[in-house]
Design a protein around this motif. Structure first.
Motif, PDB file in Angstrom:
ATOM      1  N   GLY A   1       0.871  -1.072  -0.078  1.00 46.12           N
ATOM      2  CA  GLY A   1       0.064   0.042  -0.084  1.00 46.12           C
ATOM      3  C   GLY A   1       1.022   1.376  -0.002  1.00 46.12           C
ATOM      4  N   THR A   2       0.483   2.479   0.470  1.00 44.30           N
ATOM      5  CA  THR A   2       1.045   3.646   0.386  1.00 44.30           C
ATOM      6  C   THR A   2       0.804   4.190   1.817  1.00 44.30           C
ATOM      7  N   VAL A   3       1.881   5.187   1.920  1.00 46.50           N
ATOM      8  CA  VAL A   3       1.749   6.034   3.072  1.00 46.50           C
ATOM      9  C   VAL A   3       1.892   7.584   2.594  1.00 46.50           C
ATOM     10  N   PRO A   4       1.548   8.734   3.297  1.00 42.42           N
ATOM     11  CA  PRO A   4       1.646  10.018   3.039  1.00 42.42           C
ATOM     12  C   PRO A   4       3.192  10.563   3.213  1.00 42.42           C
ATOM     13  N   VAL A   5       3.528  11.463   2.201  1.00 43.17           N
ATOM     14  CA  VAL A   5       4.783  12.156   2.529  1.00 43.17           C
ATOM     15  C   VAL A   5       4.662  13.601   2.709  1.00 43.17           C
ATOM     16  N   GLU A   6       5.180  14.354   3.659  1.00 48.39           N
ATOM     17  CA  GLU A   6       4.759  15.578   4.188  1.00 48.39           C
ATOM     18  C   GLU A   6       5.407  16.434   3.088  1.00 48.39           C
ATOM     19  N   LYS A   7       4.880  17.704   3.341  1.00 42.87           N
ATOM     20  CA  LYS A   7       5.291  18.955   2.349  1.00 42.87           C
ATOM     21  C   LYS A   7       7.102  19.005   2.603  1.00 42.87           C
ATOM     22  N   ASP A   8       7.471  18.681   3.725  1.00 41.16           N
ATOM     23  CA  ASP A   8       9.005  18.919   3.698  1.00 41.16           C
ATOM     24  C   ASP A   8       9.798  17.665   3.388  1.00 41.16           C
ATOM     25  N   GLY A   9       8.754  16.447   2.773  1.00 41.64           N
ATOM     26  CA  GLY A   9       9.440  15.395   2.010  1.00 41.64           C
ATOM     27  C   GLY A   9       9.754  14.097   3.062  1.00 41.64           C
TER      28      GLY A   9
END
Length: 815
Positions: free
Chosen positions: A596-604
């Motif tokens: 599956g997938t997990v989120p990446v924040e704006k700062d990477g």
């Protein structure tokens, strides 16, 4: 004979003692070394290519070296000077005068006078032994080693299968190795086993491998195979029966305890079964790491070849635990000065299969496994493999054997400095033995092996001059190897300590206590009765990469894959998991599934949970769900482990950002969000074919006469990578011209230049293909297939493959 001429014209000015070598043996060794140096001089220009890579320039052949006498005189002088500078060095003035006299004689004798120069060479040879043995670093009086024949099959994996072992050999000690009366004794002669299946019997008639000493020098661990029973692979991994070989054809681990008088006080069998267990490594925490086939899985290069990885156990052989769930082979764990395990790993994920076998490191509890260097090496500039890795006393450097892929653990010797940034070539590596190029990648041969460092400049090694002409099978004949034990220095000198004319020696090491590295704390739950079977991973900044990203790239998520080990011998498998990587190797892709997938924040940054002891790799996805960067390696976590990565294929020497500045670490770890059906387990029939059935099959059938490729689900035999494989007609139509299976670069991923982004099919659909309008999910199904190297199957077995062809959900049998 002038070669043994001792009546020097200089009237006794030079006193040379032929210590443990004399008579015919000394005579033959002098001839061998003279011949080898003659050959080195003849290939001077070839060696010159390595000058910038050599550890010490004296190991090279200089333009002033006219013949072997010039070489040995020059190198002996450097040896003498080096020992003179050591703390505790003895008075060497007498030997210095003797060497000076021989140097003068060398200048007087014409190069054309071959016999006389050979006679002087013999005198220098004997003097050099005396000088070398004056080294105060040689402060031990016993050398532990084994005798064994080379394995029958010349391959990096097969050499460690008991089925390929040649009976003969044993566990030995060489006493007074630097004196005049060196003696050899068989430690196991007449000794009966105190425990195990073979209790009451002796270890004779079989073959030995990989001895290792405890830190106090009182226990010897080693491997032994009986060489009895059926020699071939007799079982395959399944749910009912685990193992591969007759137990009499498998290496098992043993421990021999030494008494105060040097004899054995006990001999115990530690492991048994239908697996090969070998390469024992005592750990500072009191456990013992070793290599075993217990993880399961097979090589993917066309024959029945079980994989083996790093495990550990208690000293009595109980409580065996997996340290590395890697899907492919690993070798020879040892411990560095920091208390970390260093080992060789074959990192063979979607790329060239003959290069990535280099040093890895992990904690003794199996955490934080990472490549040290060379994982993306450029073939021909580097060795295919670096094996027998050992930390050098008093130095941060590591010595190893530069060995071949298609061969055994012999070759040229190198020193690796982990402080020097990796350039995927030779920056952190220096050659100790530039007389031998790297086998296979540079045409070198299997000459040196199993270095044991005494210091950066001095090593116990095994060496076979005859192997300079080749190795393994020559002219269809099995070559046994005549490896003897030598004292090697960085200046090019090799001093023979012992050689058995009937069988090779291997793995010499001082028989004495040594300093124990620090004990690193157990920071996982792996030894708990009910461990938490997950860990966490944190990525500080996905944009931190060695290679540039496409402009204005915005990463929104990480896709997490689990790699499936090959659960059947690749030579027997009726199904291929997708297509062979054309530029990468002659081996099939790994089966995999998308967790599956997990989120990446704006700062990477990203912070997420992952299952423990599952081999994983990641892809960075943009806002459209397309992969921009992909690992072509793998990682895992132990139960309860908290792993941190700096970036995405980042420079390994980058500093970790301060965690309080990272957005993802301000929250709880993300849970993995599962992907669409057909990704876990991976299945082209469930992932892609429904999209084609809905939008493509009918039209392409109607336009067949106009060249439209058929996209239906008929089962056909497709020619994939040299083998015919059962797939759907649509897969066969798409894979050759429209899908993605070639990364272009054999070693690492170019960001934005692979998967869907690099495929013709995605461009066609994105630009608009007639009136086809795919939903967001349907387009996603196509892109995740393309990003996943366009595989068809998610399993290896025939039964599972047939079920996937029928559109059924089939779980892999080995994860």
């Amino acid at each position: 004979m002038k070669l043994l001429h001792t009546c020097l014209k200089w009237g006794g000015l030079i006193a040379v003692i032929a210590q443990s070598l004399n008579g015919a043996v000394d005579d033959q060794e002098i001839k061998n070394q003279y011949a080898v140096l003659s050959a080195d001089i003849a290939k001077r220009e070839k060696m010159e290519r390595y000058r910038d890579e050599v550890y010490h320039p004296s190991a090279m052949i200089e333009t002033s070296d006219r013949d072997p006498l010039d070489v040995i005189l020059r190198r002996t002088q450097v040896l003498l000077d080096d020992i003179r500078e050591m703390e505790g060095s003895p008075d060497l003035e007498g030997m210095a005068r003797s060497l000076g006299a021989l140097k003068s004689r060398g200048k007087e004798v014409s190069v054309k006078d071959k016999d006389e120069r050979l006679a002087v060479f013999a005198q220098v040879h004997r003097l050099r032994r005396k000088i070398a043995f004056s080294n105060p670093q040689l402060d031990f009086d016993q050398v532990l080693f084994i005798k064994r024949h080379r394995s029958k099959f010349d391959h990096m994996c097969d050499q460690f299968y008991g089925a390929e072992a040649v009976p003969g050999g044993g566990l030995f000690v060489l006493s007074d190795p630097f004196g005049e009366q060196a003696k050899v004794r068989d430690l196991l002669n007449g000794v009966e086993l105190d425990s195990g299946r073979m209790k009451g019997g002796e270890l004779d008639g079989g073959s030995f491998l990989s001895p290792e000493l405890s830190y106090d020098g009182k226990r010897v661990y080693f491997s032994y195979v009986e060489c009895t029973g059926k020699p071939g692979l007799i079982t395959h991994l399944d749910h009912a029966k685990r193992g591969h070989w007759d137990r009499g054809r498998s290496y098992h681990l043993f421990a021999a305890d030494l008494g105060e008088d040097g004899s054995l006080s006990s001999l115990n069998q530690l492991t048994d079964g239908t697996f090969n267990d070998f390469d024992p490594c005592p750990l500072p925490n009191g456990r013992v790491a070793f290599i075993s086939e217990r993880r399961g899985g097979y090589l993917r290069c066309g024959r029945a070849c079980p994989s083996y990885t790093v495990f550990d156990m208690k000293q009595d052989g109980s409580d065996i635990r997996v340290l590395s769930p890697h899907e492919n082979n690993e070798w020879q764990p040892s411990v560095n000065h920091d208390g970390m395990i260093i080992y060789t790993r074959w990192d063979y994920v979607d790329r060239h299969g003959c290069t990535a076998h280099h040093p890895w490191i992990m904690t003794p509890d199996g955490r934080n496994s990472r490549a040290m260097h060379g994982n993306f090496s450029i073939k021909s500039k580097r060795a295919d493999m670096e094996m027998d890795l050992r930390a050098v006393p008093g130095s941060p450097k590591i010595v190893g054997t530069a060995a071949p892929h298609h061969g055994q653990a012999y070759g040229s010797l190198v020193l690796y400095d982990p402080r020097i940034p990796d350039d995927d070539a030779m920056a952190p590596v220096k050659r100790l033995t530039p007389d031998v190029g790297f086998p296979e990648s540079q045409g070198g041969t299997q000459v040196y092996g199993t270095p044991w460092p005494i210091s950066e400049k001095y090593h116990l090694v095994v060496y076979d001059a005859s192997m300079r002409k080749g190795g393994g099978r020559q002219g269809g004949e099995y070559k046994r190897g005549d490896y003897g034990i030598y004292l090697l220095d960085a200046f090019g000198n090799k001093i023979l300590l012992y050689q058995d004319p009937e069988i090779a020696c291997l793995s010499p090491m001082p028989l004495r206590a040594r300093s124990m590295p620090p004990v690193l704390p157990e920071m996982t739950e792996r030894l708990a009765q009910n461990p938490t079977m997950h860990g966490t991973m944190a990525v500080m900044n996905v944009y931190d990469s060695k290679l540039p990203w496409p402009e204005e790239t915005k990463i929104k998520a990480l896709r997490i894959y689990q790699i499936m080990p090959s659960s059947v011998p690749s030579g027997k498998a009726p199904h291929q998991t997708g297509r062979r990587i054309a530029e990468a190797s002659d081996s099939v892709n790994l089966a995999r599934k998308v967790l599956g997938t997990v989120p990446v924040e704006k700062d990477g940054s990203a912070y997420f949970k992952v299952p423990a002891l599952k081999e994983l790799y990641f892809q960075a996805l943009d806002e459209n769900g397309l992969a921009v960067q992909s690992m072509r390696s793998s990682t895992w976590v132990q139960p309860g482990e908290q792993m941190v990565c700096h970036g995405c294929h980042e420079n390994k020497d980058s500093a970790i950002s301060r965690r309080q500045q990272v957005m993802a670490l301000r929250r709880a770890p993300s849970e993995i969000v599962p992907d669409v059906s057909g990704t876990n387990p991976f299945s082209y029939p469930l992932l892609v074919q429904p999209v084609l059935d809905q939008h493509c099959v009918k039209c392409h059938a109607e336009e067949k006469e106009k060249g439209a490729p058929p996209l239906d689900a008929r089962v056909v035999l497709s020619q994939l990578g040299g083998k015919k494989t059962k797939v759907y007609q649509s897969y066969d139509s798409l894979i050759h011209k429209y899908a993605f299976w070639s990364y272009g670069d054999r070693y690492r991923t170019i960001p934005g230049a692979f998967g869907a982004r690099a495929s013709k099919l995605y461009r066609i659909l994105k630009d608009g293909h007639y009136d086809v309008k795919l939903s967001r999910e349907e387009m996603h199904r196509i892109t995740v297939w393309l990003d996943s190297v366009s595989n068809f199957y998610g399993v290896y077995e025939k039964e599972g493959g047939e079920a996937q062809l029928r559109g059924e959900v089939v779980q892999p049998t080995l994860e």
